[in-house]
Design an enzyme around this catalytic site. Sequence first.
Site, short mmCIF file in Angstrom:
data_model
loop_
_atom_site.label_atom_id
_atom_site.label_comp_id
_atom_site.label_asym_id
_atom_site.label_seq_id
_atom_site.Cartn_x
_atom_site.Cartn_y
_atom_site.Cartn_z
N CYS A 44 38.46 50.80 40.72
CA CYS A 44 39.48 51.37 41.24
C CYS A 44 39.57 53.08 42.30
O CYS A 44 40.15 52.54 43.18
CB CYS A 44 41.06 50.87 40.62
SG CYS A 44 41.16 52.29 39.75
N HIS A 59 46.48 52.44 37.70
CA HIS A 59 45.08 51.53 39.06
C HIS A 59 45.81 51.84 40.12
O HIS A 59 47.25 53.12 40.26
CB HIS A 59 46.02 49.90 38.49
CG HIS A 59 45.27 49.10 39.97
ND1 HIS A 59 44.43 49.14 39.95
CD2 HIS A 59 45.13 48.71 40.69
CE1 HIS A 59 43.36 48.24 41.17
NE2 HIS A 59 44.66 48.12 41.79
N HIS A 79 42.22 47.40 47.61
CA HIS A 79 41.94 47.62 46.36
C HIS A 79 40.87 46.81 45.46
O HIS A 79 40.33 46.14 46.29
CB HIS A 79 43.55 47.80 44.94
CG HIS A 79 44.07 46.76 44.32
ND1 HIS A 79 44.65 46.30 43.87
CD2 HIS A 79 43.61 45.05 45.41
CE1 HIS A 79 44.49 45.18 43.98
NE2 HIS A 79 44.46 44.53 44.84
#
Length: 392
Positions: free
Chosen positions: A304, A352, A364
């Site tokens: 990420c 994240h 993402h």
Amino acid sequence: MAPHRKPRPARTRAGIRTPALATAALTSVALLSQSANAAPSADDKPSLEEVEKKVDDLYRQAESATENYNSVKEKTTKQKKKVDALLDDVAERTEKLNQAREQLGSFAAAQYRTGAASPDAASLLLADNPQDYFDQNQLMDRLTDRQKGAVDDYITQQAEATEQRQKATESLEQLTESQNTLKSSKAKVQAKLAEARELLSQLTAEEKARLAAIEQRKQEEADRKAEELARQQAAAQAAQSSQQTQEAQQETSTATAPETNTSTTTTVEDSTYASKAAKALTFAREQIGKPYVWGATGPGSYDCSGLTQAAWKAAGVDLPRTTYDQVNAGTTVSLANAKPGDLIFFYDNIGHVGLYIGNGMMIHAPKPGTYVREESVFYDGESSIHSVVRPA
């Protein structure tokens, strides 16, 4: 599920668009059904919600461990460069020290040949620590200025070389520690992923189908919230534009002297950011479909924070490597004021991050077993959003 067992509600991840991806939110019963004092049995089988929560937790723990791994890896890389530089410096200083020693030796040999110095003076010039001879034998006045300078230079080079050797030794120890921590972090990620894969392998076709339906409903709810956010942002932008137009008209009609136009300055700043963000988003869109791989920074795969770092680098902005550092690399704004290009961070541990593209959506790299994709920022529920940061 046994008749006496009541399903427990659980907060679950949403936003998986296909049955194949939905299976990543499943788990089996083995690790949840055992206790310290009882053997597992058919009656210990958890509910589907518990199953989903278990794998969700495993993947989230793996993602958090991945960011820790990234942080240690970055530290290890920097430490290695530091060690290499110190070792090079030690080698250079050792060479200078040897040259200074040779010069002292030539002075001593010359004094022996001419008889200009006593054996004690010669011993001074050849000693590992000439300063000790100064203190013990009071021989300073027997040396010429040039010889005194050579001794001073030798002592200086000796001290500096010793100091750098000590620094290099300490840095090597730190590097070894970082490398061991790196191995440990890697093992933690691999263990979490292996556990999740093992649990997923025990699922039945019926469980997969049921959970796919649950995930579909969650996806629909996440998309609904994204649309609602998009409407709110559009309304706020329209109101702001109307206000700016009115202010500009008032300034035009009442202006009597040159002065700073705040709204114009803001517009220029917004335009500059929008230009950079467009480049970051263009890059991110080109990565859609590439696999999530923990620790990866491209070009074939990403985790990420590796994706967001690479996207903004394409726009000429250097972001730190991990989510923990990226969250501090800009200005925090509200979700309602989020603009395309902003970073959306998730969970209390900031484990994240995604790249906002507008209309309640982001690009993402979700988690292991998935691919870079567009998804609602509410993919795991509204409460999972930690903060929004504008990095440039």
